[in-house]
Design an enzyme around this catalytic site. Structure first.
Site, PDB file in Angstrom:
ATOM      1  N   LYS A  13       0.809  -1.218   0.000  1.00 12.43           N
ATOM      2  CA  LYS A  13       0.000   0.000   0.000  1.00 12.43           C
ATOM      3  C   LYS A  13       0.841   1.268   0.000  1.00 12.43           C
ATOM      4  O   LYS A  13       0.477   2.270  -0.621  1.00 12.43           O
ATOM      5  CB  LYS A  13      -0.951   0.010   1.194  1.00 12.43           C
TER       6      LYS A  13
ATOM      7  N   VAL B 282      -5.528  -2.935   0.202  1.00 15.87           N
ATOM      8  CA  VAL B 282      -6.559  -2.133   0.867  1.00 15.87           C
ATOM      9  C   VAL B 282      -7.528  -3.059   1.595  1.00 15.87           C
ATOM     10  O   VAL B 282      -8.226  -3.850   0.966  1.00 15.87           O
ATOM     11  CB  VAL B 282      -7.337  -1.266  -0.138  1.00 15.87           C
TER      12      VAL B 282
ATOM     13  N   GLY C  79      -7.245  -5.736   3.486  1.00 17.71           N
ATOM     14  CA  GLY C  79      -7.032  -7.174   3.608  1.00 17.71           C
ATOM     15  C   GLY C  79      -7.897  -8.004   2.691  1.00 17.71           C
ATOM     16  O   GLY C  79      -7.871  -7.861   1.467  1.00 17.71           O
TER      17      GLY C  79
ATOM     18  N   ILE D 166     -11.096  -7.997   2.377  1.00 17.94           N
ATOM     19  CA  ILE D 166     -12.326  -7.369   1.898  1.00 17.94           C
ATOM     20  C   ILE D 166     -12.159  -6.998   0.422  1.00 17.94           C
ATOM     21  O   ILE D 166     -11.224  -6.270   0.072  1.00 17.94           O
ATOM     22  CB  ILE D 166     -12.654  -6.100   2.704  1.00 17.94           C
TER      23      ILE D 166
ATOM     24  N   GLY E 293      -1.032  -9.563  19.020  1.00 13.33           N
ATOM     25  CA  GLY E 293      -0.513  -9.568  17.658  1.00 13.33           C
ATOM     26  C   GLY E 293      -1.268  -8.671  16.696  1.00 13.33           C
ATOM     27  O   GLY E 293      -0.988  -8.677  15.495  1.00 13.33           O
TER      28      GLY E 293
ATOM     29  N   ASP F 175      -0.929   4.270   7.977  1.00 15.67           N
ATOM     30  CA  ASP F 175      -1.384   3.089   7.244  1.00 15.67           C
ATOM     31  C   ASP F 175      -2.733   3.360   6.584  1.00 15.67           C
ATOM     32  O   ASP F 175      -2.930   3.066   5.403  1.00 15.67           O
ATOM     33  CB  ASP F 175      -1.485   1.904   8.202  1.00 15.67           C
TER      34      ASP F 175
ATOM     35  N   LYS G 272      -3.963   3.776   2.347  1.00 14.02           N
ATOM     36  CA  LYS G 272      -5.126   3.119   1.760  1.00 14.02           C
ATOM     37  C   LYS G 272      -6.125   4.146   1.221  1.00 14.02           C
ATOM     38  O   LYS G 272      -6.745   3.925   0.173  1.00 14.02           O
ATOM     39  CB  LYS G 272      -5.787   2.222   2.800  1.00 14.02           C
TER      40      LYS G 272
ATOM     41  N   GLY H  92      -3.805  -9.489   8.819  1.00 15.26           N
ATOM     42  CA  GLY H  92      -3.390 -10.828   9.212  1.00 15.26           C
ATOM     43  C   GLY H  92      -2.941 -11.636   8.007  1.00 15.26           C
ATOM     44  O   GLY H  92      -3.305 -11.355   6.859  1.00 15.26           O
TER      45      GLY H  92
END
Length: 436
Positions: free
Chosen positions: A102, A129, A131, A133, A184, A198, A202, A304
């Site tokens: 990204k 962008v 994950g 989705i 995590g 971050d 995106k 993840g």
């Protein structure tokens, strides 16, 4: 059956997930693509360190050797360089590219798209962008015949988890962040997440896709969540709001009457009955408003190894199918070379201000006069007597003020003027209201 070779740049969490899937799901992927997908090499920093499920002979440290002759190059290294150079080299050699980078896309989107189109190959980036989705294809393909007006979403799972725990458990920011790190959800250095960088990367990609205007990371106004306190969370809840870190990309009318684009990231108040308010934990959700389609929401795991690898594999299948069928070209929608990006000061929004004031006669009048002087209209005021008095014994009160829509610059000037009032002890919080 035809064979396509895949070179993987990066053997981290996501890279390892993708490599194992290519090796263990080869028959299923071949049936979907119409060709065998053969993993030819994985670029890593240390080829002597074993990776679970990945044969040692596939690991390499020489990028040229790993990429040589590959039909598809999957870049999961991250960062700007050398990732940019390696992607451009792969594209110019005739390889299609899949990336989840990204930061690179936010800085060099038009360059990469043009390079792919010039070479007659594909570059896919769904995993960059939100994950797993699917939002890139809906914006660039499914809604290509519509006119998108606004995209607003929760696109960072770390910050959503932190704010959600502060809301549900009453934790302070530091406690919620520490727990996110233990689980995590947050990195050891969480700066990119909690400072909004971050999400801003995106937002730049989303705005470029939705409005066909090149939007870079530098064009996105960014505020993080480090200033959000437990008291702000409670005050928001009392007013029927939830605080979320939002990425907002929209078409706006500029000061000259022409159309511009705004892209911004900040913590904002969302009404409790809005779909985004119920997005919990480390989940992401993107809310799209289009002329014909109306309101659409995309929801799911935003980060993840497994969710991101799912998006990467989807892109691999897409570019592989294109190669098998002989298709060429890049995007159904091309990004224009230039566009008008509206600065945050010219954006129209609403504020909720929380003030602690000395509870004297005329306080509300003085506050109202200052707000009116800056050309801002008050929608609602709630006053609550505070239990503890000032040092000189003067009673204190909390004022929560909601404004009507006004220019960001006028609202910012209002806050400065209120802070300078002798009846105002402090400005406790300033939050924008979105989605209302």
């Amino acid at each position: 059956m035809e064979k396509l070779t895949i070179a993987l740049l990066g053997g981290g969490v996501v890279g390892s997930e993708v490599a194992r899937a290519l090796l263990t799901q080869s028959d299923t992927l071949a049936a979907r693509v119409g060709a065998r997908l053969e993993l030819s090499g994985v670029l890593v920093r240390d080829a002597s360190r074993p990776r679970d499920g990945i044969p040692q002979e596939l690991l390499g440290t020489d990028p040229e050797a790993v990429v040589a002759g590959a039909d598809i190059v999957v870049e999961l290294m991250g960062g700007i360089e050398p990732a940019r150079t390696r992607i451009l080299t792969a594209l110019s050699s005739g390889a299609s590219v899949v990336t989840a980078n990204k930061a690179l896309l936010a800085q060099h989107f038009p360059e990469l798209i043009t390079a792919a189109d010039d070479a007659g190959v594909r570059i896919e980036y769904e995993a960059a962008v939100a994950g797993a989705i699917p939002i890139v294809r809906p914006l660039s393909v499914s809604l290509a015949g519509d006119r998108i007006q606004r995209v607003m979403g929760i696109v960072n799972g770390t910050t959503n988890y932190i704010l959600d725990q502060m809301s549900k458990e009453g934790w302070d920011f530091d406690t919620a962040l520490a727990t996110a790190q233990e689980l995590g959800f947050a990195e050891a250095d969480p700066t990119a997440d909690i400072e909004g960088h971050d999400a801003a990367a995106k937002a730049a990609i989303i705005a470029s896709l939705a409005f066909q205007v090149p939007v870079s990371l530098d064009d996105v106004h960014v505020e993080g969540i480090t200033g959000v306190s437990a008291d702000m969370i409670r005050t928001a809840a009392d007013q029927g709001f939830t605080i979320k870190l939002l990425a907002i990309c929209e078409r706006v009318t500029g000061p000259d009457g022409g159309e511009s684009v705004s892209a911004r990231v900040y913590p904002a108040l969302v009404q409790d009955d809005h779909p985004l308010a119920s997005v919990s934990g480390a989940f992401n959700a993107v809310f799209v408003e289009a002329d014909s389609a109306g309101s659409l929401m995309f929801y799911g795991q935003g980060a993840g190894g497994a969710p991101t690898s799912s998006a990467v594999l989807g892109d691999i299948v897409s570019v592989a199918r294109r190669k098998v069928l002989g298709g060429r070209g890049q995007m159904p929608q091309q990004v224009r070379e230039s566009g008008s990006i509206l600065p945050i000061a010219r954006v129209t929004t609403r504020y909720q201000l929380t003030l602690e004031v000395f509870d004297r006669p005329g306080v509300l009048l003085r506050v109202a006069e200052v707000v009116a002087t800056e050309g801002v209209s008050i929608e609602l005021v709630q006053q609550t007597r505070l239990e503890d008095a000032a040092a000189d014994g003067t009673p204190r009160a909390k004022l929560v003020i909601a404004t009507h829509s006004a220019l960001e610059s006028s609202l910012a000037a209002t806050v400065d003027s209120l802070a300078a009032l002798e009846v105002v002890e402090s400005v406790k919080s300033v939050l924008r209201i979105e989605g209302a």
